[in-house]
Design an enzyme around this catalytic site. Sequence first.
Site, PDB file in Angstrom:
ATOM      1  N   HIS A 176       0.837  -1.201   0.000  1.00  0.00           N
ATOM      2  CA  HIS A 176       0.000   0.000   0.000  1.00  0.00           C
ATOM      3  C   HIS A 176       0.873   1.253   0.000  1.00  0.00           C
ATOM      4  O   HIS A 176       1.274   1.752   1.051  1.00  0.00           O
ATOM      5  CB  HIS A 176      -0.897  -0.002   1.242  1.00  0.00           C
ATOM      6  CG  HIS A 176      -2.025   0.978   1.195  1.00  0.00           C
ATOM      7  ND1 HIS A 176      -3.283   0.685   1.682  1.00  0.00           N
ATOM      8  CD2 HIS A 176      -2.109   2.246   0.720  1.00  0.00           C
ATOM      9  CE1 HIS A 176      -4.082   1.732   1.518  1.00  0.00           C
ATOM     10  NE2 HIS A 176      -3.368   2.703   0.941  1.00  0.00           N
TER      11      HIS A 176
ATOM     12  N   HIS B 140       1.601   5.201  -2.184  1.00  0.00           N
ATOM     13  CA  HIS B 140       1.153   6.227  -3.117  1.00  0.00           C
ATOM     14  C   HIS B 140       2.408   6.851  -3.727  1.00  0.00           C
ATOM     15  O   HIS B 140       3.154   7.534  -3.030  1.00  0.00           O
ATOM     16  CB  HIS B 140       0.325   7.285  -2.394  1.00  0.00           C
ATOM     17  CG  HIS B 140      -0.854   6.739  -1.656  1.00  0.00           C
ATOM     18  ND1 HIS B 140      -2.103   6.645  -2.215  1.00  0.00           N
ATOM     19  CD2 HIS B 140      -0.957   6.210  -0.404  1.00  0.00           C
ATOM     20  CE1 HIS B 140      -2.936   6.095  -1.337  1.00  0.00           C
ATOM     21  NE2 HIS B 140      -2.251   5.823  -0.237  1.00  0.00           N
ATOM     22  N   LEU B 141       2.621   6.608  -4.998  1.00  0.00           N
ATOM     23  CA  LEU B 141       3.823   7.125  -5.654  1.00  0.00           C
ATOM     24  C   LEU B 141       3.545   8.397  -6.466  1.00  0.00           C
ATOM     25  O   LEU B 141       4.455   8.948  -7.073  1.00  0.00           O
ATOM     26  CB  LEU B 141       4.462   6.043  -6.533  1.00  0.00           C
ATOM     27  CG  LEU B 141       5.014   4.842  -5.760  1.00  0.00           C
ATOM     28  CD1 LEU B 141       5.750   3.894  -6.697  1.00  0.00           C
ATOM     29  CD2 LEU B 141       5.935   5.277  -4.628  1.00  0.00           C
TER      30      LEU B 141
ATOM     31  N   ASN C  65      -4.742   6.579  -6.963  1.00  0.00           N
ATOM     32  CA  ASN C  65      -5.198   7.968  -6.871  1.00  0.00           C
ATOM     33  C   ASN C  65      -4.192   8.932  -7.489  1.00  0.00           C
ATOM     34  O   ASN C  65      -3.688   9.855  -6.846  1.00  0.00           O
ATOM     35  CB  ASN C  65      -5.497   8.346  -5.421  1.00  0.00           C
ATOM     36  CG  ASN C  65      -4.277   8.269  -4.522  1.00  0.00           C
ATOM     37  OD1 ASN C  65      -3.321   7.541  -4.796  1.00  0.00           O
ATOM     38  ND2 ASN C  65      -4.300   9.038  -3.447  1.00  0.00           N
TER      39      ASN C  65
ATOM     40  N   ASP D   9      -9.160   2.951  -3.131  1.00  0.00           N
ATOM     41  CA  ASP D   9      -8.182   3.694  -2.342  1.00  0.00           C
ATOM     42  C   ASP D   9      -8.867   4.535  -1.274  1.00  0.00           C
ATOM     43  O   ASP D   9      -9.678   4.026  -0.525  1.00  0.00           O
ATOM     44  CB  ASP D   9      -7.299   4.536  -3.267  1.00  0.00           C
ATOM     45  CG  ASP D   9      -6.098   5.099  -2.526  1.00  0.00           C
ATOM     46  OD1 ASP D   9      -5.492   4.346  -1.745  1.00  0.00           O
ATOM     47  OD2 ASP D   9      -5.787   6.278  -2.709  1.00  0.00           O
TER      48      ASP D   9
ATOM     49  N   HIS E 259     -10.745   0.632   1.543  1.00  0.00           N
ATOM     50  CA  HIS E 259     -10.611   1.701   2.534  1.00  0.00           C
ATOM     51  C   HIS E 259     -11.973   1.832   3.204  1.00  0.00           C
ATOM     52  O   HIS E 259     -12.923   2.326   2.591  1.00  0.00           O
ATOM     53  CB  HIS E 259     -10.212   3.003   1.832  1.00  0.00           C
ATOM     54  CG  HIS E 259     -10.253   4.218   2.715  1.00  0.00           C
ATOM     55  ND1 HIS E 259      -9.114   4.891   3.096  1.00  0.00           N
ATOM     56  CD2 HIS E 259     -11.289   4.898   3.276  1.00  0.00           C
ATOM     57  CE1 HIS E 259      -9.442   5.929   3.848  1.00  0.00           C
ATOM     58  NE2 HIS E 259     -10.764   5.949   3.974  1.00  0.00           N
TER      59      HIS E 259
ATOM     60  N   HIS F  30      -5.440  -0.525   6.068  1.00  0.00           N
ATOM     61  CA  HIS F  30      -4.970   0.316   7.200  1.00  0.00           C
ATOM     62  C   HIS F  30      -5.931   0.366   8.396  1.00  0.00           C
ATOM     63  O   HIS F  30      -6.488   1.405   8.734  1.00  0.00           O
ATOM     64  CB  HIS F  30      -4.634   1.734   6.734  1.00  0.00           C
ATOM     65  CG  HIS F  30      -5.573   2.346   5.749  1.00  0.00           C
ATOM     66  ND1 HIS F  30      -6.936   2.350   5.900  1.00  0.00           N
ATOM     67  CD2 HIS F  30      -5.326   2.979   4.574  1.00  0.00           C
ATOM     68  CE1 HIS F  30      -7.487   2.970   4.879  1.00  0.00           C
ATOM     69  NE2 HIS F  30      -6.537   3.353   4.053  1.00  0.00           N
TER      70      HIS F  30
ATOM     71  N   ASP G  45       1.368   2.682   3.816  1.00  0.00           N
ATOM     72  CA  ASP G  45       0.445   3.717   3.340  1.00  0.00           C
ATOM     73  C   ASP G  45       1.233   4.988   3.026  1.00  0.00           C
ATOM     74  O   ASP G  45       0.802   6.109   3.333  1.00  0.00           O
ATOM     75  CB  ASP G  45      -0.664   3.989   4.350  1.00  0.00           C
ATOM     76  CG  ASP G  45      -1.828   4.778   3.747  1.00  0.00           C
ATOM     77  OD1 ASP G  45      -1.857   4.957   2.513  1.00  0.00           O
ATOM     78  OD2 ASP G  45      -2.708   5.223   4.519  1.00  0.00           O
TER      79      ASP G  45
ATOM     80  N   HIS H 218       3.762  14.264   0.732  1.00  0.00           N
ATOM     81  CA  HIS H 218       3.201  15.572   0.377  1.00  0.00           C
ATOM     82  C   HIS H 218       4.320  16.602   0.361  1.00  0.00           C
ATOM     83  O   HIS H 218       5.364  16.423   1.012  1.00  0.00           O
ATOM     84  CB  HIS H 218       2.128  16.012   1.380  1.00  0.00           C
ATOM     85  CG  HIS H 218       0.890  15.185   1.362  1.00  0.00           C
ATOM     86  ND1 HIS H 218       0.018  15.165   0.292  1.00  0.00           N
ATOM     87  CD2 HIS H 218       0.368  14.330   2.288  1.00  0.00           C
ATOM     88  CE1 HIS H 218      -0.985  14.348   0.557  1.00  0.00           C
ATOM     89  NE2 HIS H 218      -0.793  13.823   1.751  1.00  0.00           N
TER      90      HIS H 218
END
Length: 420
Positions: free
Chosen positions: A57, A59-60, A91, A151, A178, A231, A304, A308
Site C-alpha cells: 500500500h 502512493h507514488l 489515486n 483507495d 478503505h 490500514h 500507506d 506531500h
Amino acid sequence: MTLYIRNARHLDAAVDLFVDGPRILTMTPAGHETPPEGCEIFDAHGLRLFPSLTDAHVHLREPGFEYKEKISTGLDAAAHGGFGQVMCMANTKPVNDTAAVTRFMLERARESHPDGPRLYPVAAASVGLKGEALTPLAELRAAGCVAVSNDGRPLESAELVRRIMEYAADLGMVFIDHCEDPHLARGWLMHEGDVSGMLGVKGQPAAGEAVQAARDIMLAEYLGLPVHIAHVSSRLTVDLIAWGKARGVRVTAETCPHYLLLDETALEGYNTLAKVSPPLRTADDRAALREAVASGVVDILVTDHAPHAAHEKDETLDLAPCGLTGLDLALSLTWELVREGALAEADVHRLWSRRPAEIFGLPWNGFAPGDPADFFLFDADETWRVTPGSLRSRGKNTPFLGRELHGRVRHHWLGGKALF
C-alpha cells in the site's frame, strides 16, 4: 554470477548464503561449507539477513503529482528501506482506471529502476474513483495490475462492492477496501475523542471505520470471496476481523507502523504531520492493534506511504492533507517494536514478506533453494536521527522527524544483483 554471503545473522543463527544468479542455492550454518572458486564472497560481519520486503500500500503520486513524489524517487526510498516490491495505489492524475495509465507506471519503473524494486500497480475499482461505474478490470489486469481498490474514496454502495469483489475474484485479484462511512462525521480532522474535544475540532469515531468493515466481511462470507481491509486503526475493527476469521471468512487485513507507535495525542498542538486517514486513535486502540499484529488477526504491515510537499502540510489542521511518508522509515519503526518486545524478529519476516506475497500472489524469498535472490543486510545496531536530509523520498512529512531510530539497511540485492 555466483555470490557467497558469509557470517550473516538470520533470526537466531549465524548463516552463509549461496546465491546462483537470480536464485537462492543454499543457506547453511556459518562455516559449514567452503565457497567454490570464482564466486564473489561478501562478509556480512554479523549483519542481519532479511528477505526483501513487500509494501502492499503505497502512493507514488505519478502521474499528475510529481511535485510530491515520482516513481523514481519512491522506488529509491523503497530500495533503501528494504523493499523489493511495492503495490502503488490508483489515486493519480489521471486515475489508474485504464490500461494506458498502468503501462505508463510500469514503464516509468523500468526506466528508473530496471533491476528493481518491482512495481505492481493497483487498479481503481471505479471509474475516476467516483464510486459509480466499474472500471475495465480485465483490461487493467492484462496491463499489469495485481489488485483492485477505490483507495481513499470509501464506497457507499454495497451492491457495487459486491460486483467489484466478484469481478476481481474472477480475474485472480483481491479487493482492498478503505473502510470509512462517508456520512458519519463528514469533514472530520482526527479521531473523535478526548483530544479532539480539547482541540475543539471535529472527529471521526472508530465506528466510522468499523461499519464498512462489517459490511465487507459479511459480503465476503455470503459470496465466499476474499476481501482485504486496508490500514486498520481501531480495536472495534480488529474485533470484527477476528469474528470473521473465526467464521471462516476469507478476510485479511493490514495496518501501519504509525498506528502501532502513535495515538491521538500526536495531534496535540494541531500537528498536521500526524494527520492521517484513518486517524490515529486511542492508546487502547494502539494496544489492540499490537496484539492483533502479533497474533496474526491483522495479517500484514504496510506503510500507506503518502508523500506531500512541505507547503501542503504547513497549513492549518483543516487545510492540510492526510498522510505521512513511510518507505524510508517503516523497517526501522518496526524494529523499534522488536526492541520493545512487542514483536519478534520472525514477525518482521511474516508481516512484511511472506504474508503480503501469499495474499496478493507475489514472489517472495523464504531462503529455500530456488527462491528469488531478493534479500538485504540490516545493521540493527546503527542509530540514526530522522531528518529531511535522511529521507530519500521527496515527501518529508512525518511526525517522527527528530526521532532517533535503530537499524538501517546496509546492502540490498534483488534477483541476485546488488542495488547498493
